[in-house]
Design a protein around this motif. Sequence first.
Motif, mmCIF file in Angstrom:
data_model
loop_
_atom_site.group_PDB
_atom_site.id
_atom_site.type_symbol
_atom_site.label_atom_id
_atom_site.label_comp_id
_atom_site.label_asym_id
_atom_site.label_seq_id
_atom_site.Cartn_x
_atom_site.Cartn_y
_atom_site.Cartn_z
ATOM 1 N N LEU A 171 9.991 9.050 -32.262
ATOM 2 C CA LEU A 171 9.020 8.253 -31.512
ATOM 3 C C LEU A 171 9.541 8.086 -30.097
ATOM 4 C CD1 LEU A 171 9.255 4.421 -32.295
ATOM 5 C CD2 LEU A 171 11.087 6.033 -32.752
ATOM 6 N N PHE A 172 8.647 7.711 -29.189
ATOM 7 C CA PHE A 172 9.020 7.397 -27.815
ATOM 8 C C PHE A 172 8.542 5.983 -27.500
ATOM 9 C CE2 PHE A 172 10.187 11.702 -27.382
ATOM 10 C CZ PHE A 172 10.910 11.835 -26.196
ATOM 11 N N VAL A 173 9.405 5.229 -26.786
ATOM 12 C CA VAL A 173 9.111 3.839 -26.486
ATOM 13 C C VAL A 173 9.197 3.606 -24.977
ATOM 14 C CG1 VAL A 173 9.873 3.020 -28.739
ATOM 15 C CG2 VAL A 173 11.541 3.196 -26.866
ATOM 16 N N ARG A 174 8.906 2.354 -24.585
ATOM 17 C CA ARG A 174 8.827 2.037 -23.164
ATOM 18 C C ARG A 174 9.053 0.541 -22.972
ATOM 19 N NH1 ARG A 174 3.378 3.586 -19.692
ATOM 20 N NH2 ARG A 174 4.304 3.448 -17.601
ATOM 21 N N ASP A 175 9.474 0.129 -21.797
ATOM 22 C CA ASP A 175 9.597 -1.288 -21.499
ATOM 23 C C ASP A 175 8.274 -1.987 -21.850
ATOM 24 O OD1 ASP A 175 9.050 -3.672 -19.660
ATOM 25 O OD2 ASP A 175 11.182 -3.361 -19.280
ATOM 26 N N PRO A 176 8.313 -2.981 -22.731
ATOM 27 C CA PRO A 176 7.066 -3.583 -23.226
ATOM 28 C C PRO A 176 6.163 -4.168 -22.142
ATOM 29 C CG PRO A 176 8.902 -4.200 -24.631
ATOM 30 C CD PRO A 176 9.492 -3.511 -23.443
ATOM 31 N N PHE A 177 6.742 -4.852 -21.149
ATOM 32 C CA PHE A 177 5.914 -5.437 -20.088
ATOM 33 C C PHE A 177 5.288 -4.352 -19.215
ATOM 34 C CE2 PHE A 177 7.703 -10.059 -19.665
ATOM 35 C CZ PHE A 177 7.195 -10.344 -20.917
ATOM 36 N N VAL A 178 6.052 -3.314 -18.925
ATOM 37 C CA VAL A 178 5.509 -2.220 -18.107
ATOM 38 C C VAL A 178 4.395 -1.504 -18.879
ATOM 39 C CG1 VAL A 178 6.054 -0.092 -16.875
ATOM 40 C CG2 VAL A 178 7.719 -1.947 -16.950
ATOM 41 N N ARG A 179 4.556 -1.387 -20.171
ATOM 42 C CA ARG A 179 3.509 -0.774 -21.008
ATOM 43 C C ARG A 179 2.213 -1.590 -20.929
ATOM 44 N NH1 ARG A 179 2.789 -1.424 -26.909
ATOM 45 N NH2 ARG A 179 1.249 0.135 -27.552
ATOM 46 N N LEU A 180 2.321 -2.919 -20.903
ATOM 47 C CA LEU A 180 1.127 -3.768 -20.785
ATOM 48 C C LEU A 180 0.440 -3.555 -19.438
ATOM 49 C CD1 LEU A 180 2.327 -7.157 -22.350
ATOM 50 C CD2 LEU A 180 0.903 -5.384 -23.395
ATOM 51 N N ILE A 181 1.235 -3.443 -18.383
ATOM 52 C CA ILE A 181 0.650 -3.177 -17.060
ATOM 53 C C ILE A 181 -0.094 -1.851 -17.076
ATOM 54 C CG2 ILE A 181 1.159 -2.758 -14.618
ATOM 55 C CD1 ILE A 181 3.657 -4.541 -14.970
ATOM 56 N N SER A 182 0.524 -0.829 -17.670
ATOM 57 C CA SER A 182 -0.101 0.490 -17.748
ATOM 58 C C SER A 182 -1.397 0.431 -18.552
ATOM 59 C CB SER A 182 0.872 1.484 -18.395
ATOM 60 O OG SER A 182 0.291 2.757 -18.525
ATOM 61 N N ALA A 183 -1.392 -0.317 -19.652
ATOM 62 C CA ALA A 183 -2.601 -0.444 -20.474
ATOM 63 C C ALA A 183 -3.715 -1.115 -19.685
ATOM 64 C CB ALA A 183 -2.289 -1.240 -21.738
ATOM 65 N N TYR A 184 -3.386 -2.160 -18.956
ATOM 66 C CA TYR A 184 -4.408 -2.860 -18.157
ATOM 67 C C TYR A 184 -4.983 -1.939 -17.081
ATOM 68 C CZ TYR A 184 -6.602 -5.955 -14.824
ATOM 69 O OH TYR A 184 -7.523 -6.529 -13.949
ATOM 70 N N ARG A 185 -4.102 -1.240 -16.373
ATOM 71 C CA ARG A 185 -4.568 -0.339 -15.301
ATOM 72 C C ARG A 185 -5.508 0.728 -15.849
ATOM 73 N NH1 ARG A 185 -0.068 2.685 -12.663
ATOM 74 N NH2 ARG A 185 -1.690 3.237 -11.161
ATOM 75 N N PHE A 204 15.205 10.309 -34.102
ATOM 76 C CA PHE A 204 15.283 10.422 -32.639
ATOM 77 C C PHE A 204 14.418 9.329 -32.025
ATOM 78 C CE2 PHE A 204 14.331 11.902 -28.405
ATOM 79 C CZ PHE A 204 15.479 12.580 -27.998
ATOM 80 N N VAL A 205 15.008 8.593 -31.079
ATOM 81 C CA VAL A 205 14.281 7.546 -30.349
ATOM 82 C C VAL A 205 14.313 7.916 -28.872
ATOM 83 C CG1 VAL A 205 14.112 5.093 -29.804
ATOM 84 C CG2 VAL A 205 14.969 5.822 -32.053
ATOM 85 N N GLY A 206 13.178 8.351 -28.354
ATOM 86 C CA GLY A 206 13.088 8.700 -26.940
ATOM 87 C C GLY A 206 12.546 7.539 -26.124
ATOM 88 N N LYS A 207 12.784 7.595 -24.823
ATOM 89 C CA LYS A 207 12.288 6.554 -23.927
ATOM 90 C C LYS A 207 11.532 7.190 -22.774
ATOM 91 C CE LYS A 207 15.591 2.848 -24.872
ATOM 92 N NZ LYS A 207 16.399 1.758 -24.272
ATOM 93 N N LEU A 208 10.470 6.532 -22.356
ATOM 94 C CA LEU A 208 9.685 7.051 -21.241
ATOM 95 C C LEU A 208 10.520 7.069 -19.962
ATOM 96 C CD1 LEU A 208 6.703 7.986 -20.712
ATOM 97 C CD2 LEU A 208 6.377 5.770 -19.633
ATOM 98 N N GLU A 209 11.432 6.118 -19.839
ATOM 99 C CA GLU A 209 12.261 6.029 -18.637
ATOM 100 C C GLU A 209 13.168 7.247 -18.498
ATOM 101 O OE1 GLU A 209 10.931 2.020 -19.899
ATOM 102 O OE2 GLU A 209 11.881 3.708 -20.914
ATOM 103 N N THR A 210 13.448 7.948 -19.581
ATOM 104 C CA THR A 210 14.271 9.169 -19.546
ATOM 105 C C THR A 210 13.498 10.306 -20.216
ATOM 106 O OG1 THR A 210 15.375 8.408 -21.586
ATOM 107 C CG2 THR A 210 16.483 7.952 -19.496
ATOM 108 N N LEU A 211 12.191 10.359 -19.947
ATOM 109 C CA LEU A 211 11.300 11.266 -20.676
ATOM 110 C C LEU A 211 11.698 12.727 -20.561
ATOM 111 C CD1 LEU A 211 8.703 11.842 -22.274
ATOM 112 C CD2 LEU A 211 7.455 11.814 -20.100
ATOM 113 N N ASP A 212 11.952 13.206 -19.353
ATOM 114 C CA ASP A 212 12.189 14.640 -19.164
ATOM 115 C C ASP A 212 13.425 15.116 -19.931
ATOM 116 O OD1 ASP A 212 9.952 14.806 -17.566
ATOM 117 O OD2 ASP A 212 11.062 14.531 -15.693
#
Length: 431
Positions: A259-273, A355-363
């Motif tokens: 799975l891939f995860v992301r900073d929860p607050f930043v994910r909320l901002i992205s969802a709103y946008r 495997f735990v991926g993060k959007l902050e280190t996606l590439d």
Amino acid sequence: LDTMGKSRLFRISLILGSLFMILLIIIYWDDVGATHFYLHSTMSGPQSSHRPSESHSVPKLKPDRDKEPSFLSDIDAFINQFLEATSEPSALPRADSSQRASQEASGESKRPEEERYVPPRTWKVHLTPITLERTQAQERRKQLLQQICHNSSLDFPGKNRTFDDIPNKELDHLIVDDRHGIIYCYVPKVACSNWKRIMIVLSESLLNKGVPYQDPLDISPEDVHNSSHHFTFNKFWKRYGKFSKHLMKIKLKKYTKFLFVRDPFVRLISAYRNKFEQANEDFYKDFSVVMLKRYTNHSDPPASVVEAFAAGIRPSFSNFIQYLLDPQTEKEMPFNEHWKQMHRLCHPCQINYDFVGKLETLDEDAEYLLRLLRVDNIVQFPPGYRNRTDSSWEEDWFGSIPPQWRRELYNLYEADFTMFGYSRPEKLLHE
């Protein structure tokens, strides 16, 4: 009387024989054939694109083994037919079969075979090993999950339940690729569109003019988010009935899960946008209208998103946070997947992810993962995009949110912050 006795003895023998056969099948299924059936049977489709292990492959033995008659192979075929509910085992995934049927109906099946030929893939040879830093980062992420799930005092709903306790409807984010033995739990707003594209290419669940897609970017957004193109755990019940949970557990044990995860607050901002700053009719009717009625002076909002945007009417980010914190929200319906907590989507305390991926280190994480899966000869993760919501935006977006609301919001998403290694945003919470 003698005839009746023989008849009764015959019936008893028939029943005992049937019970013996059922017992034999169950023993084989659980103890002998699990790996072979679920990873290499006809249900999983062709495996030619999956690169064999560099250190353990013995290609010369396979042809001889395949030629040997086997009683277990007969049971394998029987169980396969039973589970698939077809008259004969299929050598391709069902999605391909259904698409071929539609192609035949439309006349596409008349194309010569050479037009549908897919050239063989070439294996990649890596001259440099995966760095120790990446390996250690993965181990830390997985160990943190284990620690929070089993040893931490942090409590949250669903933490202590078993996999059997998870309702079927909550397993709809686990996408299965039987061809390569992969399970991906997608989290919306965490590069899930491109990872879904990858899964479509790998599973060959979608054809383009009779040929599976090879370039993920050729797959349209409509097809990417069409659930019929993804075989998810929640669909097992319809196909396998009472065997579903058993089959899920075996796949979870044998397949590689990520799975891939992301900073929860930043994910909320992205969802709103994405869902409320752009004209999205479905999200306007399902969520914006509710927010406008509850938290603004618009007791009778416009009927459509076009009218609302033309009049400059839309819920603010503050209204969105109010909606998330409002106890009434989840009493009416569960959180939408775009802002539902990541651990509620992917159940990391019940599923041991590899495997735990993060959007902050996606590439770098994507490159590392595809190498681990041994599919980097088949597909490459699409290049990054620039319109990604950045963590540096948090202070600007949350500037209008009262500190008390920020603390309540953190409590709502604390499990995500802690489990996935995101620091507590002290500055935001104490301003």
